[in-house]
Motif scaffolding. Structure first.
Motif, PDB file in Angstrom:
ATOM      1  N   GLN A 309       0.770  -1.261  -0.038  1.00  0.00           N
ATOM      2  CA  GLN A 309      -0.026  -0.076  -0.031  1.00  0.00           C
ATOM      3  C   GLN A 309       0.827   1.164  -0.013  1.00  0.00           C
ATOM      4  O   GLN A 309       0.599   2.267  -0.604  1.00  0.00           O
ATOM      5  CB  GLN A 309      -0.886   0.035   1.268  1.00  0.00           C
ATOM      6  CG  GLN A 309      -2.024   0.866   1.053  1.00  0.00           C
ATOM      7  CD  GLN A 309      -3.099   0.380   0.270  1.00  0.00           C
ATOM      8  OE1 GLN A 309      -3.450  -0.887   0.100  1.00  0.00           O
ATOM      9  NE2 GLN A 309      -3.572   1.151  -0.588  1.00  0.00           N
ATOM     10  N   TYR A 310       1.946   1.333   0.758  1.00  0.00           N
ATOM     11  CA  TYR A 310       2.785   2.532   0.878  1.00  0.00           C
ATOM     12  C   TYR A 310       4.252   2.508   0.543  1.00  0.00           C
ATOM     13  O   TYR A 310       4.796   3.256   0.787  1.00  0.00           O
ATOM     14  CB  TYR A 310       2.823   2.728   2.229  1.00  0.00           C
ATOM     15  CG  TYR A 310       1.151   3.095   2.953  1.00  0.00           C
ATOM     16  CD1 TYR A 310       0.564   3.986   2.497  1.00  0.00           C
ATOM     17  CD2 TYR A 310       0.824   1.958   3.759  1.00  0.00           C
ATOM     18  CE1 TYR A 310      -0.921   3.993   3.025  1.00  0.00           C
ATOM     19  CE2 TYR A 310      -0.378   2.002   4.492  1.00  0.00           C
ATOM     20  CZ  TYR A 310      -1.392   2.947   3.965  1.00  0.00           C
ATOM     21  OH  TYR A 310      -2.715   3.078   4.329  1.00  0.00           O
ATOM     22  N   GLY A 372      -4.479   6.289   1.526  1.00  0.00           N
ATOM     23  CA  GLY A 372      -3.970   5.258   0.495  1.00  0.00           C
ATOM     24  C   GLY A 372      -4.190   6.013  -0.896  1.00  0.00           C
ATOM     25  O   GLY A 372      -4.517   6.852  -0.872  1.00  0.00           O
ATOM     26  N   ASN A 542      -4.751  -1.532  -5.372  1.00  0.00           N
ATOM     27  CA  ASN A 542      -4.527  -0.951  -3.964  1.00  0.00           C
ATOM     28  C   ASN A 542      -5.822  -0.640  -3.093  1.00  0.00           C
ATOM     29  O   ASN A 542      -5.998  -0.897  -2.081  1.00  0.00           O
ATOM     30  CB  ASN A 542      -3.527   0.067  -3.940  1.00  0.00           C
ATOM     31  CG  ASN A 542      -2.135  -0.357  -3.931  1.00  0.00           C
ATOM     32  OD1 ASN A 542      -1.920  -1.613  -3.838  1.00  0.00           O
ATOM     33  ND2 ASN A 542      -1.216   0.233  -4.291  1.00  0.00           N
ATOM     34  N   ARG A 546      -6.942  -2.232   0.183  1.00  0.00           N
ATOM     35  CA  ARG A 546      -7.238  -1.593   1.462  1.00  0.00           C
ATOM     36  C   ARG A 546      -8.552  -1.791   2.074  1.00  0.00           C
ATOM     37  O   ARG A 546      -8.941  -2.053   3.144  1.00  0.00           O
ATOM     38  CB  ARG A 546      -6.969  -0.278   1.004  1.00  0.00           C
ATOM     39  CG  ARG A 546      -6.906   0.693   2.530  1.00  0.00           C
ATOM     40  CD  ARG A 546      -6.278   2.236   2.030  1.00  0.00           C
ATOM     41  NE  ARG A 546      -7.148   2.984   1.085  1.00  0.00           N
ATOM     42  CZ  ARG A 546      -6.916   3.230  -0.191  1.00  0.00           C
ATOM     43  NH1 ARG A 546      -5.753   2.940  -0.537  1.00  0.00           N
ATOM     44  NH2 ARG A 546      -7.622   3.861  -0.909  1.00  0.00           N
TER      45      ARG A 546
END
Length: 587
Positions: A309-310, A372, A542, A546
């Protein structure tokens, strides 16, 4: 006290092993091409053998030489940790798609009239065979670990409780948990150190740390934890079967009626059903199962979530979980014990206290749904229309070597970007892929490595919000645990705790990782393939990832809060087993 220290260290090593294994799961997935569902299943398999055998532990309690049985259990766990590292030594060295090292440079676009797919080579078939062997070895190792971990907690705590003298027992058990609390945090930190070393220590490699093809030395930490387990198990073989303790206490304890194993097994279902028919006990344990499922999902896949995600590297995500998230959990658990002691919560006030805190914790998770950003643009993957420009490049279907085009779009491999050449640095590392037919714009070149993730600035706020939510939720851990003890008659207490652990294993720790893994797999939009079979996931959507990962957690928490609300209303009408009459109720 010596026994308490030894036991604390053994539990520390056991938790070190479990946490370390969870911190390397994403690396094993990538190395052997497992789906998240498979890795989630492997990580919770030890609960199967554990649940089957835990029933007998309550029977054999005082009939065996407890310290020795614990020592044998510790050695079994060390054997299983060594078995887990075997796939590394049995499989061929890790190979990745690369222009500098592969034999025929099939990663570049070689213009031919027709697009031919390279068949299933010898290397590819061996990679699939390695994955199947890995499944068998890791599953056996996890089942063995489950067998080894059975006697550790029940025998250890009962041994301390029997011989510590009346007043010291709670203090000793508190010391025990305080020592072992550091296990998981150090397990994740060990993961973050070891994953900085390349998996095949003895080969030179061109991938740098942070490249999507990088695989760290996941097997190294397993050998370290195996050594810790061996060292902490040996002292148990030197403890006596019984220790001198207060004479009066001992006489009561050893006057147990001698029930044969067969009678015990006949009695078991009757007592089991009687406990389950107590609505208070049942609702409590189901609520605890909901919260344990959240913890299981976080422990197994939080690393993966932060990486995907990051854009955190496996090293940094393990470091964050070990240094920020787990200490918050430990503080919460200790805080819960202090509040319980100071505020003198009763059977009627515990559900209200827990509902208030858990609702707060659930609401804290809501902003995480918006923190996100979508998956970066990957040509062919999103949007998934194949480009004409590499149609006659004969790119292998198993190619995975992401490059970032000068137009800001990511390509699965230099071949899929239509690149026909590359330039090197003076020290022979790859600098750029050039003359790429699919990259639009003036300079049609591509950099090795994925395009930068747009969300790294969210990483720290997310981990802080998650840790705060975890801290608040963990304040209820101790009060809910005490409530189980107070909702049953004192003679059924030890049996009730056994059943509570059994149900939590079967309903939470076993299925939850596989369920979270499935949720993660369903958000995959592009699978790597070897010989036409799905390998591991290359790209996730993503936003879906999430929403599903956080949504499953919030769903579990809402269910748990709902059960506690029902429980609170039921507890209003119940009389409490009075604690003043039974001093041992505090434990």
């Amino acid at each position: 006290l010596l026994f308490v220290l030894c036991h604390g260290l053994l539990q520390f090593s056991q938790l070190l092993y479990s946490a370390y294994f969870k911190s390397i799961i994403t690396t094993i997935e990538q190395r052997y091409g497992l789906s998240s569902y498979s890795s989630g299943t492997i990580s919770s398999l030890h609960e199967v053998s554990n649940s089957v055998l835990i029933v007998f532990v309550s029977y054999f309690g005082t009939r065996v030489h407890r310290p020795r049985v614990i020592g044998i259990g510790g050695l079994l766990m060390a054997v299983s940790a060594t078995m887990l590292s075997l796939p590394h030594f049995l499989s061929q060295p890790y190979e990745y798609d690369s222009v500098l090292h592969s034999k025929n440079r099939q990663d570049l676009c070689k213009l031919q009239g027709n697009a031919s797919d390279h068949g299933c080579g010898q290397d590819d078939s061996r990679r699939l065979a390695d994955t199947n062997n890995l499944w068998f070895l890791m599953a056996s190792a996890q089942l063995l670990f489950g067998v080894g971990s059975v006697p550790i907690q029940p025998f250890g705590i009962s041994y301390i409780d029997d011989f510590a003298g009346a007043g010291n027992s709670p203090l000793y058990i508190a010391i025990l948990f305080a020592v072992s609390v550091f296990g998981p945090a150090i397990g994740y930190l060990l993961g973050s150190v070891v994953l900085q070393i390349y998996v095949d220590v003895d080969t030179e490699q061109e991938v740098r740390h942070g490249d999507p093809r990088w695989v760290g030395a996941w097997w190294m930490g397993l050998l370290i934890t195996a050594c810790c387990l061996v060292l902490t198990s040996i002292p148990y073989f030197f403890f006596p079967r019984t220790m001198p303790a207060d004479e009066s206490d001992m006489k009561d304890d050893f006057k147990e009626p001698d029930v044969s194993l067969l009678d015990f097994l006949k009695l078991f279902p009757r007592m089991f059903v009687r406990l389950l028919l107590s609505p208070l006990f049942l609702m409590l344990v189901l609520a605890q199962c909901c919260f344990s499922s959240v913890i299981a999902g976080l422990a197994t896949f939080l690393n993966k979530f932060l990486e995907r995600q990051y854009g955190a590297s496996p090293v940094y995500s393990s470091l964050l979980v070990g240094a920020v998230n787990l200490p918050a959990v430990a503080v919460g658990m200790l805080g819960g014990g202090v509040i319980m002691k100071r505020a003198g919560l009763t059977l009627k006030t515990i559900p209200r206290f827990s509902v208030a805190l858990l609702t707060t914790s659930t609401l804290l998770c809501v902003p995480l749904f918006f923190m996100g950003c979508p998956t970066q643009k990957v040509s062919d993957v999103n949007p998934s229309s194949p480009l004409e420009c590499y149609a006659n490049c004969s790119c292998p279907s198993s190619a995975f070597n992401p490059v970032c085009g000068s137009d800001g779009i990511e390509y699965v491999s230099p071949c899929h970007a239509g690149c026909t050449n590359f330039t090197r640095d003076p020290n022979n590392t790859l600098r750029l892929y050039t003359s790429c037919r699919c990259v639009s714009g003036g300079q049609s070149h591509a950099r090795p490595a994925s395009c930068p993730n747009g969300c790294p600035h969210f990483l720290l706020p997310v981990i802080l919000v998650m840790s705060l939510a975890a801290l608040i939720a963990c304040l209820t851990h101790n009060p809910l645990y005490m409530m189980v003890l107070r909702s049953v008659a004192s003679e059924e207490k030890s049996f009730a705790i056994g059943i509570q652990f059994l149900l939590m294993r079967l309903l939470a720790w076993l299925p939850a990782p596989a369920l979270f893994g499935t949720a993660i797999d369903t958000s995959c939009i592009w699978w790597k393939r070897v010989c036409g079979k799905k390998f591991s996931c290359g790209y996730y959507d993503n936003n879906i990832l999430r929403n599903r990962y956080m949504g499953l957690q919030v769903g579990y928490k809402v269910m748990g809060v709902f059960l506690l609300v029902l429980l609170g209303r039921k507890a209003q009408r119940m009389q409490e087993y009075c604690l003043e009459k039974r001093p041992e109720g505090l434990l």
